[in-house]
Motif scaffolding. Structure first.
Motif, PDB file in Angstrom:
ATOM      1  N   LEU A 100      10.171  -4.590   5.964  1.00  0.00           N
ATOM      2  CA  LEU A 100       9.800  -4.389   4.787  1.00  0.00           C
ATOM      3  C   LEU A 100       9.065  -2.961   4.905  1.00  0.00           C
ATOM      4  CD1 LEU A 100      10.332  -4.814   1.527  1.00  0.00           C
ATOM      5  CD2 LEU A 100       8.018  -6.023   1.578  1.00  0.00           C
ATOM      6  N   ALA A 101       7.959  -4.001   5.457  1.00  0.00           N
ATOM      7  CA  ALA A 101       6.929  -2.314   5.394  1.00  0.00           C
ATOM      8  C   ALA A 101       7.724  -0.819   6.226  1.00  0.00           C
ATOM      9  CB  ALA A 101       5.855  -3.025   6.123  1.00  0.00           C
ATOM     10  N   VAL A 102       8.468  -1.108   7.144  1.00  0.00           N
ATOM     11  CA  VAL A 102       9.401  -0.114   7.112  1.00  0.00           C
ATOM     12  C   VAL A 102       9.835   1.243   6.017  1.00  0.00           C
ATOM     13  CG1 VAL A 102      10.649   1.135   9.351  1.00  0.00           C
ATOM     14  CG2 VAL A 102       9.254  -0.562   9.997  1.00  0.00           C
ATOM     15  N   SER A 113       9.339   4.397   4.621  1.00  0.00           N
ATOM     16  CA  SER A 113      10.096   5.493   5.194  1.00  0.00           C
ATOM     17  C   SER A 113      11.096   5.883   3.618  1.00  0.00           C
ATOM     18  CB  SER A 113      11.314   4.735   5.663  1.00  0.00           C
ATOM     19  OG  SER A 113      10.892   4.356   7.224  1.00  0.00           O
ATOM     20  N   ARG A 114      10.949   5.197   3.019  1.00  0.00           N
ATOM     21  CA  ARG A 114      11.245   6.007   1.398  1.00  0.00           C
ATOM     22  C   ARG A 114      10.407   6.512   1.014  1.00  0.00           C
ATOM     23  NH1 ARG A 114      12.715   2.148  -3.303  1.00  0.00           N
ATOM     24  NH2 ARG A 114      10.752   2.130  -2.975  1.00  0.00           N
ATOM     25  N   ALA A 169       0.939  -1.314  -0.217  1.00  0.00           N
ATOM     26  CA  ALA A 169      -0.317   0.120   0.273  1.00  0.00           C
ATOM     27  C   ALA A 169       1.021   1.231   0.258  1.00  0.00           C
ATOM     28  CB  ALA A 169      -0.484   0.457   1.571  1.00  0.00           C
ATOM     29  N   ALA A 170       2.517   0.966   0.156  1.00  0.00           N
ATOM     30  CA  ALA A 170       2.639   2.637   0.536  1.00  0.00           C
ATOM     31  C   ALA A 170       3.269   2.865  -0.820  1.00  0.00           C
ATOM     32  CB  ALA A 170       4.252   2.266   1.198  1.00  0.00           C
ATOM     33  N   ARG A 171       2.602   1.852  -1.896  1.00  0.00           N
ATOM     34  CA  ARG A 171       3.800   1.762  -3.235  1.00  0.00           C
ATOM     35  C   ARG A 171       2.042   1.919  -4.141  1.00  0.00           C
ATOM     36  NH1 ARG A 171       7.788   4.238  -4.176  1.00  0.00           N
ATOM     37  NH2 ARG A 171       8.381   4.561  -1.791  1.00  0.00           N
TER      38      ARG A 171
END
Lengths: 338, 258
Positions: free
Chosen positions: B248-250, B254-255, B165-167
């Motif tokens: 991985l999620a962190v 972070s990026r 979901a971060a991407r």
């Protein structure tokens, strides 16, 4: 001293080579209300995203309170408040809980947080509804709550992206009052974008107009209006052949106090002028003898709308981001609740 | 400092959870129906001594309960990333990202809330199973162990979902990806059938299916007792996966500023 926001040659290129922001430089003085205007897609949001540390500039630098937005991003975040146009409040929480959460994000000590929450609630007039779920709030109340969230940690610079988008006139006026009070009472610097030109005119100390990723004009509202010409003369031909009209327009352009003549809609023309009252009779003298008839003439003081049109070639379309956008957002929220 | 940040993200998610009690209960209804229906329908099977030996227990319901627990936390975890997508769409994610909040606190706080949610749901299933007459060989400590393992598995799925979901910006894509994994993951594991009843190619897949890593130790504890030789390999694999997935999620968050 003085400048609290300094942007130098800011550039943002998105994948695919789109230069959303193309070398933007400006300074905002401490305590100023600075308006940032531009048509949709001109690079406004991207510039704000870079200033608020959400996006990394491809080139150039920006400093807020002397801190670099890339290298000192974490410190920058402490001195800025960000009220986006998204109405970013949590519907599943109460107004009070939204503020409590905000206080947590900004690491305010509990005692201080409670005092400040009461203070900002009173300021935006939501004290009575603070314990109700945001779900039950109107659009205007949500906006006020969002602004309250942005004020909670007393930022030195507050970014207000379209603070009155889609709100009714009365709520808009109230929000203007809050903004003015913030400057007067707290000395906060406010970076504001808006679609409403009269809002920019009445609130902002200075205005920058951005178009196609570049700043095309910057100055006080009076200066900008002065640059365009103090007045705008609109006239329309009711009859005359194309050649006759062209000849008439050419003569009108030669009248000393007429700065520029542009084609309006239909047979209408828009001229920027100084001392318009004297231009009107001069206009009729100029076209005397030509086979044309003027149907109507009107003279008005230049507004920021005219400035905007002059610099961007476009009218700022209020409906683009007006009621419709607010309605979509509210519907989206409701769908989500199910 | 980061602990306080995690606390606030967690606090928000928990408040939201508490206001969606119905939603959380509904998520348990389906597995409960499975238990009641499948458990009953298959009970004829366990009358057959061969089948009973394959299952390792005389009661299909007892066999199935750990599997249903893991499935519940699987489904809960898979949709864990959705809250990030909503936060992004409603602008709340940007609000968090422009605040001094530690970025890692966003996935960690949400994962913690996800853990609480799956612990609660699995507890409900344990209670339903008890009411249906399931006997847990290791008693209350065993049930606590089952909850923790199911919770651990939920965190693995939740971590993957959050990292994606971060991407990924659209709900449709995220759900498509997660659904693509969910069903095959379930049916190639030993959650519902005994491994010994599977064809040999499926047995190999089932042995390396992360779902089986959770189900095997849980079933051991539920039906046979603290047989550590059958518990530790799965448990160790789960712990390693949790660490990797959370990292991985962190990292993804972070990026997440481009």
């Amino acid at each position: 001293m003085g400048a609290i926001i300094e942007a130098q040659e800011l550039v943002k290129v998105f994948p695919g080579g789109i230069r959303a922001v193309d070398g933007v430089s400006f300074q905002v003085e401490e305590g100023e209300i600075f308006g940032f205007l531009g048509p949709n897609g001109a690079g406004k949001s991207t510039t704000i995203a870079m200033l608020t540390t959400l996006r990394r500039p491809t080139g150039g630098t920006a400093r807020i309170a002397g801190l670099d937005v890339v290298r000192d991003a974490d410190k920058v975040r402490r001195v800025i408040g960000n009220v986006s146009q998204d109405l970013a409040v949590d519907d599943d929480l109460t107004g009070y809980e939204n503020l409590k959460l905000q206080a947590g994000f900004y690491r305010l000590p509990r005692r201080e947080a409670e005092e400040r929450i009461e203070e900002v609630l009173a300021m935006v007039g939501l004290t009575e509804r603070a314990r109700d779920l945001v779900e039950t709030y109107s659009g205007g109340m949500r906006k006020r709550l969002d602004i309250a969230c942005g004020l909670l940690h007393r930022p030195r610079v507050l970014f207000l992206d379209e603070p009155t988008l889609g709100l009714d006139i009365q709520t808009r006026r109230e929000i203007w009052d809050y903004i003015r009070r913030l400057r007067e009472e707290v000395g906060m610097t406010i970076f504001l974008t808006t679609h409403y030109m009269e809002e920019a005119d009445s609130l902002c100390d200075r205005i920058a107009i951005i178009d196609r990723g570049k700043i095309v004009a910057i100055g006080t509202p009076e200066e900008l209006k002065g640059r365009v010409g103090q007045e705008v003369l609109e006239f329309e031909f009711s009859s005359g052949t194309d050649e006759a009209v062209a000849a008439a327009v050419a003569r009108i352009k030669n009248i000393p106090n007429v700065r520029e003549v542009r084609r309006g809609s239909g047979n209408g023309y828009v001229a920027t002028v100084v001392q318009g009252a004297q231009v009107v009779p001069a206009l009729f003298e100029a076209i005397a003898g030509l086979e044309v008839k003027v149907g109507s003439v009107s003279l008005k003081r230049a507004t920021l709308d005219d400035v905007f049109l002059y610099y961007t070639g476009r009218k700022i379309r209020e409906e683009e981001g007006g009621e419709g956008a607010m309605r979509t957002r509210m519907i989206m929220r409701r769908v989500r609740g199910r | 400092m980061i602990l306080r940040d995690i606390y606030w993200v967690f606090w928000r998610e928990l408040k939201k959870l508490l206001r969606q009690r119905l939603h959380i209960l509904m998520a348990v209804v389906q597995p409960a129906v499975w238990l009641a229906l499948m458990g009953n329908a298959m009970s004829g099977l366990t009358a057959n001594p061969v089948a009973a030996r394959m299952l390792g227990t005389g009661n299909y319901l007892e066999f199935m309960t750990p599997g249903v627990m893991v499935m519940t936390s699987l489904f809960g975890g898979v949709y864990g990333g959705a809250s990030v997508l909503w936060d992004r769409r409603l602008g709340f994610l940007n609000k968090m990202l422009t605040s001094p909040l530690h970025r890692a606190a966003i996935p960690l706080g949400k994962l913690l809330a996800l853990l609480v949610q799956s612990l609660f749901q699995v507890l409900l299933i344990a209670i339903i199973a008890l009411l249906l007459g399931v006997h847990f060989a290791t008693g209350l400590p065993g049930i606590v162990f089952l909850l923790l393992l199911a919770g651990l598995f939920g965190m693995i799925m939740g971590g993957i979902s959050l990292a994606l979901a971060a991407r990924i910006k659209s709900h449709e894509t995220l759900f498509a990806i997660m659904n693509f994994f969910t069903m095959p993951l379930m049916f190639t594991s030993n959650a519902l059938y005994p491994t010994r009843a599977m064809p040999s190619w499926l047995q190999k897949i089932a042995a390396y299916n992360p779902l089986s890593f959770a189900v095997t130790p849980m079933r051991t504890v539920a039906t046979r007792g603290w047989v550590w030789g059958d518990i530790l390999p799965g448990l160790a694999a789960l712990l390693v996966m949790v660490v990797l997935v959370v990292a991985l999620a962190v990292h993804q968050f972070s990026r997440s500023v481009d």
